[in-house]
Design a protein around this motif. Structure first.
Motif, PDB file in Angstrom:
ATOM      1  N   GLN A   1       0.712  -1.197  -0.353  1.00 62.16           N
ATOM      2  CA  GLN A   1      -0.249  -0.157  -0.230  1.00 62.16           C
ATOM      3  C   GLN A   1       0.866   1.014  -0.633  1.00 62.16           C
ATOM      4  O   GLN A   1       0.163   2.247  -0.915  1.00 62.16           O
ATOM      5  CB  GLN A   1      -0.711   0.032   0.990  1.00 62.16           C
ATOM      6  CG  GLN A   1      -2.124  -0.924   1.303  1.00 62.16           C
ATOM      7  CD  GLN A   1      -3.177  -0.640  -0.266  1.00 62.16           C
ATOM      8  OE1 GLN A   1      -3.141   0.355  -0.536  1.00 62.16           O
ATOM      9  NE2 GLN A   1      -3.327  -2.058  -0.459  1.00 62.16           N
ATOM     10  N   MET A   2       2.246   0.934   0.750  1.00 57.09           N
ATOM     11  CA  MET A   2       2.993   2.665   0.481  1.00 57.09           C
ATOM     12  C   MET A   2       3.439   2.511  -0.683  1.00 57.09           C
ATOM     13  O   MET A   2       3.742   2.938  -0.740  1.00 57.09           O
ATOM     14  CB  MET A   2       3.917   2.101   1.690  1.00 57.09           C
ATOM     15  CG  MET A   2       3.532   2.723   3.212  1.00 57.09           C
ATOM     16  SD  MET A   2       4.331   3.073   4.160  1.00 57.09           S
ATOM     17  CE  MET A   2       5.936   1.484   4.536  1.00 57.09           C
ATOM     18  N   SER A   3       3.565   1.349  -1.818  1.00 59.55           N
ATOM     19  CA  SER A   3       3.813   1.909  -3.021  1.00 59.55           C
ATOM     20  C   SER A   3       2.926   3.114  -4.557  1.00 59.55           C
ATOM     21  O   SER A   3       3.403   2.895  -4.887  1.00 59.55           O
ATOM     22  CB  SER A   3       4.104   0.945  -3.512  1.00 59.55           C
ATOM     23  OG  SER A   3       2.703  -0.343  -4.562  1.00 59.55           O
ATOM     24  N   ARG A   4       1.979   2.903  -2.902  1.00 60.07           N
ATOM     25  CA  ARG A   4       0.457   4.558  -3.535  1.00 60.07           C
ATOM     26  C   ARG A   4       2.044   5.181  -3.928  1.00 60.07           C
ATOM     27  O   ARG A   4       2.588   5.780  -2.212  1.00 60.07           O
ATOM     28  CB  ARG A   4      -0.206   3.926  -3.413  1.00 60.07           C
ATOM     29  CG  ARG A   4      -1.435   3.261  -3.380  1.00 60.07           C
ATOM     30  CD  ARG A   4      -1.810   3.106  -4.820  1.00 60.07           C
ATOM     31  NE  ARG A   4      -2.665   4.566  -5.026  1.00 60.07           N
ATOM     32  CZ  ARG A   4      -4.039   4.739  -4.963  1.00 60.07           C
ATOM     33  NH1 ARG A   4      -4.735   2.960  -4.575  1.00 60.07           N
ATOM     34  NH2 ARG A   4      -5.231   5.139  -5.962  1.00 60.07           N
ATOM     35  N   GLY A   5       1.806   6.166  -4.889  1.00 57.17           N
ATOM     36  CA  GLY A   5       2.780   7.550  -4.931  1.00 57.17           C
ATOM     37  C   GLY A   5       4.488   7.129  -5.208  1.00 57.17           C
ATOM     38  O   GLY A   5       4.484   7.957  -6.284  1.00 57.17           O
ATOM     39  N   LYS A   6       4.235   5.758  -5.250  1.00 61.31           N
ATOM     40  CA  LYS A   6       6.184   5.748  -4.939  1.00 61.31           C
ATOM     41  C   LYS A   6       6.051   4.712  -6.862  1.00 61.31           C
ATOM     42  O   LYS A   6       6.782   5.355  -7.486  1.00 61.31           O
ATOM     43  CB  LYS A   6       7.087   5.047  -4.227  1.00 61.31           C
ATOM     44  CG  LYS A   6       7.950   3.888  -4.462  1.00 61.31           C
ATOM     45  CD  LYS A   6       8.766   4.077  -3.610  1.00 61.31           C
ATOM     46  CE  LYS A   6       9.184   4.233  -2.356  1.00 61.31           C
ATOM     47  NZ  LYS A   6       9.981   3.976  -0.936  1.00 61.31           N
ATOM     48  N   LEU A   7       4.926   4.351  -6.749  1.00 65.24           N
ATOM     49  CA  LEU A   7       5.211   3.547  -8.420  1.00 65.24           C
ATOM     50  C   LEU A   7       4.668   4.780  -9.267  1.00 65.24           C
ATOM     51  O   LEU A   7       5.896   4.866 -10.072  1.00 65.24           O
ATOM     52  CB  LEU A   7       4.216   2.908  -8.449  1.00 65.24           C
ATOM     53  CG  LEU A   7       3.486   2.140  -9.670  1.00 65.24           C
ATOM     54  CD1 LEU A   7       4.051   1.684  -9.824  1.00 65.24           C
ATOM     55  CD2 LEU A   7       1.741   1.673  -9.954  1.00 65.24           C
ATOM     56  N   GLU A   8       4.128   5.645  -8.762  1.00 64.52           N
ATOM     57  CA  GLU A   8       3.568   6.587 -10.052  1.00 64.52           C
ATOM     58  C   GLU A   8       4.961   8.017 -10.025  1.00 64.52           C
ATOM     59  O   GLU A   8       5.118   8.172 -10.973  1.00 64.52           O
ATOM     60  CB  GLU A   8       2.614   7.462  -9.427  1.00 64.52           C
ATOM     61  CG  GLU A   8       1.459   7.039  -9.397  1.00 64.52           C
ATOM     62  CD  GLU A   8       0.829   6.288  -8.618  1.00 64.52           C
ATOM     63  OE1 GLU A   8      -0.063   5.486  -8.317  1.00 64.52           O
ATOM     64  OE2 GLU A   8       1.837   5.687  -7.582  1.00 64.52           O
TER      65      GLU A   8
ATOM     66  N   LEU B   1       4.828  15.203  -7.733  1.00 67.05           N
ATOM     67  CA  LEU B   1       4.246  13.630  -7.100  1.00 67.05           C
ATOM     68  C   LEU B   1       4.419  13.848  -5.420  1.00 67.05           C
ATOM     69  O   LEU B   1       4.159  13.461  -4.315  1.00 67.05           O
ATOM     70  CB  LEU B   1       4.438  12.587  -7.395  1.00 67.05           C
ATOM     71  CG  LEU B   1       3.984  12.489  -8.971  1.00 67.05           C
ATOM     72  CD1 LEU B   1       4.464  11.470  -9.305  1.00 67.05           C
ATOM     73  CD2 LEU B   1       2.253  11.936  -8.506  1.00 67.05           C
ATOM     74  N   THR B   2       6.241  14.315  -5.331  1.00 68.90           N
ATOM     75  CA  THR B   2       6.830  15.018  -4.180  1.00 68.90           C
ATOM     76  C   THR B   2       5.597  15.443  -3.162  1.00 68.90           C
ATOM     77  O   THR B   2       6.093  14.945  -2.007  1.00 68.90           O
ATOM     78  CB  THR B   2       8.169  15.180  -4.480  1.00 68.90           C
ATOM     79  OG1 THR B   2       9.168  14.001  -4.970  1.00 68.90           O
ATOM     80  CG2 THR B   2       8.920  15.371  -3.111  1.00 68.90           C
ATOM     81  N   LEU B   3       5.421  16.534  -3.469  1.00 62.16           N
ATOM     82  CA  LEU B   3       4.576  17.083  -2.357  1.00 62.16           C
ATOM     83  C   LEU B   3       3.301  16.043  -2.471  1.00 62.16           C
ATOM     84  O   LEU B   3       3.031  16.506  -0.949  1.00 62.16           O
ATOM     85  CB  LEU B   3       4.325  18.257  -3.366  1.00 62.16           C
ATOM     86  CG  LEU B   3       5.369  19.120  -3.907  1.00 62.16           C
ATOM     87  CD1 LEU B   3       5.123  20.533  -4.535  1.00 62.16           C
ATOM     88  CD2 LEU B   3       6.018  20.084  -2.276  1.00 62.16           C
ATOM     89  N   LEU B   4       2.304  15.387  -3.287  1.00 61.98           N
ATOM     90  CA  LEU B   4       1.873  14.902  -3.109  1.00 61.98           C
ATOM     91  C   LEU B   4       1.540  14.280  -1.576  1.00 61.98           C
ATOM     92  O   LEU B   4       0.036  13.512  -1.279  1.00 61.98           O
ATOM     93  CB  LEU B   4       1.164  14.223  -3.922  1.00 61.98           C
ATOM     94  CG  LEU B   4      -0.359  13.801  -4.012  1.00 61.98           C
ATOM     95  CD1 LEU B   4      -1.659  14.622  -3.700  1.00 61.98           C
ATOM     96  CD2 LEU B   4      -0.650  12.787  -5.688  1.00 61.98           C
ATOM     97  N   THR B   5       2.723  13.021  -1.849  1.00 67.06           N
ATOM     98  CA  THR B   5       2.269  12.636  -0.946  1.00 67.06           C
ATOM     99  C   THR B   5       3.643  12.757   0.426  1.00 67.06           C
ATOM    100  O   THR B   5       3.767  12.030   0.966  1.00 67.06           O
ATOM    101  CB  THR B   5       3.308  11.369  -1.378  1.00 67.06           C
ATOM    102  OG1 THR B   5       5.120  11.723  -2.034  1.00 67.06           O
ATOM    103  CG2 THR B   5       2.120  10.267  -2.651  1.00 67.06           C
TER     104      THR B   5
END
Length: 427
Positions: free
Chosen positions: A229-236, A307-311
């Protein structure tokens, strides 16, 4: 229909619209992959005994029918459905009754969307790599074709030393290999199966995650449920970094093209069907397509930061914030593919000018050549440099336009074969 909705619990219409956002639009892109993952999940449920073989056959048959509808574009996600997962489960239940309701056993929408994103991105990254390799081959063919056509090399936008179109084209080809290393990292992260992590904490059902990994063609399993679940954002973000690497190379190429097409340079040109005009200036041949590729890739180059800011500062577990990453990645992938396609269409039509550096304004391109010749005759480099600088200052420099570069990666030795060898691991 919402998978989470309870009887009598009707969501405020504005809240519903705000929380769904563009999910239906983006989920149409993921629908095919959601079906693929659901088929694998159903087969696994049958293997571990949570549903019987007849139910497996019925569910897989209808899921295959949905895939056909998706491919012929008759599948829709209507307003009453929150997302593709809701629509597919409704479709299965409508066709199969109680059997259709069993498809969601031992999974969550969290791992459902995760695995669909992984499958989608994996496919798209493969397609992008294919286009990048085609572009690499095209650039090398242009390098070979124009390796004897010289042009000025610049530093600080000042003429510096002789270059060539062979050196220029093959430079961008090799930069694409560097970009493929970023692609490789993104693909490795993508090629892991998150299905079975459920809402992020696994399941009490006796599921077989190795089986779904094999069925779906993933190289590895994302083992820890929380890590999945923590791969959400990291994948993108990994994909965004890969796309931005390609963008960095190709936006620079397009900037060169725009400069070189200008009348003050006049190094290259393109046929009329590759340029646009002005509404009031009939002489104009504008490089709009290259300006747009430059602009689109420059926007993509900013995506990793978004994406860095988003997560940033999100704790472990799922958060609705991740919904914003889905559209950004889908749109950036589409833009990247469109840009690559237009470059593959246009670059073969480039027209290279001849005898560019014969013009007097490029005399000083050859100062380093003259300096090196003096060193080869026995002078120290510093003495030769100062002597030549004095000659240039007095306006007495006379260039010798005959140049001989032999080392690997120079004007006289593009080492095309070595570049072809270098990209082989990606073929």
């Amino acid at each position: 229909m919402k998978l989470w909705q309870k009887k009598g619990n009707n969501l405020n219409e504005k809240v519903d619209s705000f929380t769904v956002g563009k999910d239906r639009e983006y989920d149409m892109v993921l629908a095919e992959f959601d079906c693929e993952a659901s088929i694998a999940h159903v087969k696994m449920l049958g293997r571990v005994g949570l549903i019987n073989n007849d139910e497996v056959k019925k569910l897989c048959l209808v899921l295959d029918e949905i895939k056909k509808e998706i491919k012929n574009k008759s599948f829709k996600i209507e307003k009453e459905f929150e997302d593709v997962h809701s629509k597919i489960e409704y479709f299965l239940t409508k066709r199969l009754g109680e059997v259709g309701k069993k498809v969601h056993t031992a999974r969550s929408r969290n791992d459902q969307v995760l695995v669909a994103m992984h499958l989608y991105v994996k496919k798209e990254l493969s397609e992008i790599k294919t286009k990048i390799i085609k572009l690499f081959d095209l650039l090398l063919s242009l390098a070979e074709k124009y390796q004897d056509n010289l042009l000025p090399g610049y530093t600080h936008l000042q003429i510096a030393m002789p270059s060539s179109f062979g050196l220029w084209f093959s430079a961008y080809a090799e930069c694409l290999i560097d970009d493929l290393y970023f692609w490789q990292s993104a693909y490795k992260i993508t090629d892991q199966n998150p299905l079975g992590s459920a809402a992020g904490y696994g399941s009490s059902f006796p599921i077989d995650r190795d089986l779904t990994t094999k069925i779906l063609g993933f190289s590895e399993l994302k083992i820890n449920s929380v890590a999945a679940q923590m791969s959400r954002g990291k994948l993108e973000k990994s994909v965004a970094i890969s796309l931005s690497a390609f963008g960095d190379t190709l936006s620079k190429l397009c900037m060169d093209i725009c400069l070189y097409m200008g009348q003050d340079y006049n190094f290259i040109s393109f046929p009329n069907d590759m340029t646009t005009g002005s509404s009031i200036m009939p002489h104009k041949k504008n490089p709009d397509l290259f300006e747009l590729v430059r602009a689109k890739f420059n926007m993509i180059k900013g995506l990793p930061n978004q994406l860095t800011l988003l997560t940033s500062n999100l704790p472990s577990g799922y958060h609705r914030d991740f919904q914003q990453a889905k559209g950004a990645i889908i749109e950036s992938i589409n833009e990247t593919k469109a840009c690559l396609e237009i470059l593959l269409l246009s670059l073969p039509k480039i027209k290279v000018s001849n005898n560019i550096i014969d013009q007097k304004k490029y005399d000083h391109l050859f100062t380093v050549e003259s300096l090196n010749k003096e060193v080869l005759k026995g002078k120290t480099f510093r003495d030769a440099y100062r002597n030549l600088a004095n000659i240039i200052e007095k306006g007495k420099f006379k260039p010798d336009r005959k140049i001989k570069h032999k080392h690997i990666g120079s004007l006289g030795n593009l080492a095309i074969d070595k570049l072809k060898e270098k990209i082989k691991p990606f073929l």
